[in-house]
Design a protein around this motif. Sequence first.
Motif, PDB file in Angstrom:
ATOM      1  N   THR A   1       2.842   4.588  -2.971  1.00 45.65           N
ATOM      2  CA  THR A   1       1.997   3.623  -3.689  1.00 45.65           C
ATOM      3  C   THR A   1       0.545   4.038  -3.625  1.00 45.65           C
ATOM      4  N   LEU A   2       0.097   4.514  -2.464  1.00 44.63           N
ATOM      5  CA  LEU A   2      -1.289   4.963  -2.322  1.00 44.63           C
ATOM      6  C   LEU A   2      -1.553   6.174  -3.203  1.00 44.63           C
TER       7      LEU A   2
ATOM      8  N   VAL B   1      -0.245   7.326   7.305  1.00 50.29           N
ATOM      9  CA  VAL B   1      -0.188   5.982   6.739  1.00 50.29           C
ATOM     10  C   VAL B   1       0.850   5.183   7.514  1.00 50.29           C
TER      11      VAL B   1
ATOM     12  N   THR C   1      -1.853   5.126  -6.792  1.00 49.69           N
ATOM     13  CA  THR C   1      -3.105   4.418  -7.047  1.00 49.69           C
ATOM     14  C   THR C   1      -4.270   5.402  -7.137  1.00 49.69           C
TER      15      THR C   1
ATOM     16  N   LYS D   1       2.958   5.140   1.307  1.00 46.06           N
ATOM     17  CA  LYS D   1       2.342   6.426   0.958  1.00 46.06           C
ATOM     18  C   LYS D   1       2.396   6.664  -0.554  1.00 46.06           C
TER      19      LYS D   1
ATOM     20  N   SER E   1      -2.050   0.014   6.651  1.00 43.05           N
ATOM     21  CA  SER E   1      -1.792  -0.765   5.445  1.00 43.05           C
ATOM     22  C   SER E   1      -1.157  -2.107   5.775  1.00 43.05           C
TER      23      SER E   1
ATOM     24  N   ARG F   1       1.394   0.436  -7.991  1.00 43.72           N
ATOM     25  CA  ARG F   1      -0.001   0.743  -7.658  1.00 43.72           C
ATOM     26  C   ARG F   1      -0.664  -0.463  -7.011  1.00 43.72           C
TER      27      ARG F   1
ATOM     28  N   LEU G   1      -5.865  -1.156   4.523  1.00 44.84           N
ATOM     29  CA  LEU G   1      -5.438  -1.708   3.237  1.00 44.84           C
ATOM     30  C   LEU G   1      -4.872  -3.096   3.501  1.00 44.84           C
TER      31      LEU G   1
ATOM     32  N   VAL H   1      -4.558   5.552   7.773  1.00 43.33           N
ATOM     33  CA  VAL H   1      -4.593   4.396   6.877  1.00 43.33           C
ATOM     34  C   VAL H   1      -3.688   3.334   7.480  1.00 43.33           C
TER      35      VAL H   1
ATOM     36  N   VAL I   1      -8.564   0.723  -2.700  1.00 42.85           N
ATOM     37  CA  VAL I   1      -8.545   2.139  -2.322  1.00 42.85           C
ATOM     38  C   VAL I   1      -9.879   2.830  -2.600  1.00 42.85           C
TER      39      VAL I   1
END
Length: 571
Positions: free
Chosen positions: A76-77, A180, A80, A74, A210, A250, A241, A208, A256
């Motif tokens: 990291t998203l 996520v 980014t 989360k 990932s 990131r 992802l 999401v 993304v």
Amino acid sequence: MAGSASSADLGRVLIELRDQIAALRFVPGVPGVEEATAAQHEIRSQLDDYVLPRLRSAGRPLLVVLGGSTGAGKSTLVNTLVGARVSATGVLRPTTSSPILVCHPDHANWFMDGPILPDMAKVPGPAPDAIVGDQLVIMQSETLPPGLALLDSPDFDSVFEDHYEFATKLMAVADLWLCVTTAARYADAQVWQMLRRAKEHGATIGTVLSRVPQGAGSEVVEHFVEMLSEHGLGEARRFTLPETKVDNSRLPEECVEDIRDWLVGIGDSEERRNGAIRDTFGGVLDSFRTRVPELAKQVEAQVQLRTALRADVEGGYATALAELDEATRNGSLLRGEVLARWQDFAGTGDLERALHVQGGRAARKASKRRRTPARARALKSALRAGLESLIVAGADHAAEQVVDRWRDTPGGEMLLGGSADADDGTTPPLEQASPELARRVTRAVSGWQDHVLELVRTQGFTKRSVAKLVSFDEEALSLVLMVGLLGYGTADVTVEGGTSAVPQRLLKGLFGAESLRGMSAKARADLRNRIGMLFDEEAIRFGQAIDAAGIPDETTAVQLYQATYNLEVAR
């Protein structure tokens, strides 16, 4: 969402609903009470943290809350999407200790000082990586459009319980909740529990998936989509992802793009943004159609507890009253001191002297002036003391019975805790008669004796022909009536050394059977009523304990059902 007039009506109804729910108090120990307390807290918090602030804050940014399991990415998203490291990442789990909200600078003050999440402390960022506590960190970013804010919430499967509480609380204030999870953990039960909870609470949901591995990724995605459909979430917006390298907290920008285009597109478009907010706001209100009535059903369980506890009180004192009624009939009171005083009075000639052949008007006047013998006064005192002791003991027994029944009733024992009032702090006052009962009993018994005396004076004796021949001491004769009422001759009650007439035979001869039955019935009913009133006063203490516990009454559930209807009308 609505015009100003209708918004005002809706706001008034929602505030009334919020106040009703906040006022609910549940007694622990009743089946389902933990679920009821949790539901009460969730509905109230969602009203305070989201519904009412959102109703008053038209035109404010869309709040996207990112929630998920530990290590899902989360933070990291968020980093980014924002294009900067605003939320901590790392190998230590969990990394997000306090929630991080990122918004455009134009709305930083609104989030800092606004009505959303009013019970959380808010601090401006940037914040240290390891910030801890019940606080919301507000970060500013020019990258986000003014109509969009992102909130990185703590992991909902964290080993820290307060992180789970934060995660669920923040999920309830989301205009859009973005779940996520990873290709390795998407099937975890807690992921679907939170998704189901978000749906039940009216959130608009996106997902999401990932760290989807290369090669076998399509099978994972297909299975994830199948599970979404099985859980009624097939229409949720989905993103994936890939498993990729993370650089400076990131992801690569190309990973993304779809998520950014979707979120920024909503934030930049007033129509799309208001539509998303309206959908979630309406979904939350829709959820109250079932959540509030379900809470009302839990309230009804508490009402049943109130009914059961009151029935315990009524049953305990009714049983004690019936036992006392029997004890005042069967002669068991005519023992010890009372029996000794009766023997003195009836066996030494005082009773005979209280009744004598009339000798003209002067004799009748003298009889009226005659003072009641000392033995008669002693008998009256002994009868009064015996009755008082019997009634107080009955009240003690009733209190013990009620307390025992409450201890056997789920939730009842909680009403007894913390009520110790004795000098040593060990004897709860509810387990025994109230301290002022003895004084009230003395008045009641004295009043009953006066009532019996009045019956002797005013009832059918003077209509009998024997009244022309016999003079009598009214108070002495009232004592004979009391002894007869209390069961002389029905138990092992005898008078040593012989006696005059047995009370019932004497009374029947003087008054006649019909008149005696009428007087006896009135005297006994009066005694029972006086004891009943004493017990009713004693029972009030238990009713006060029920009221002090705040157990909902019959009207509370009805008011919640009515509030649900009022909400539908106001919408």
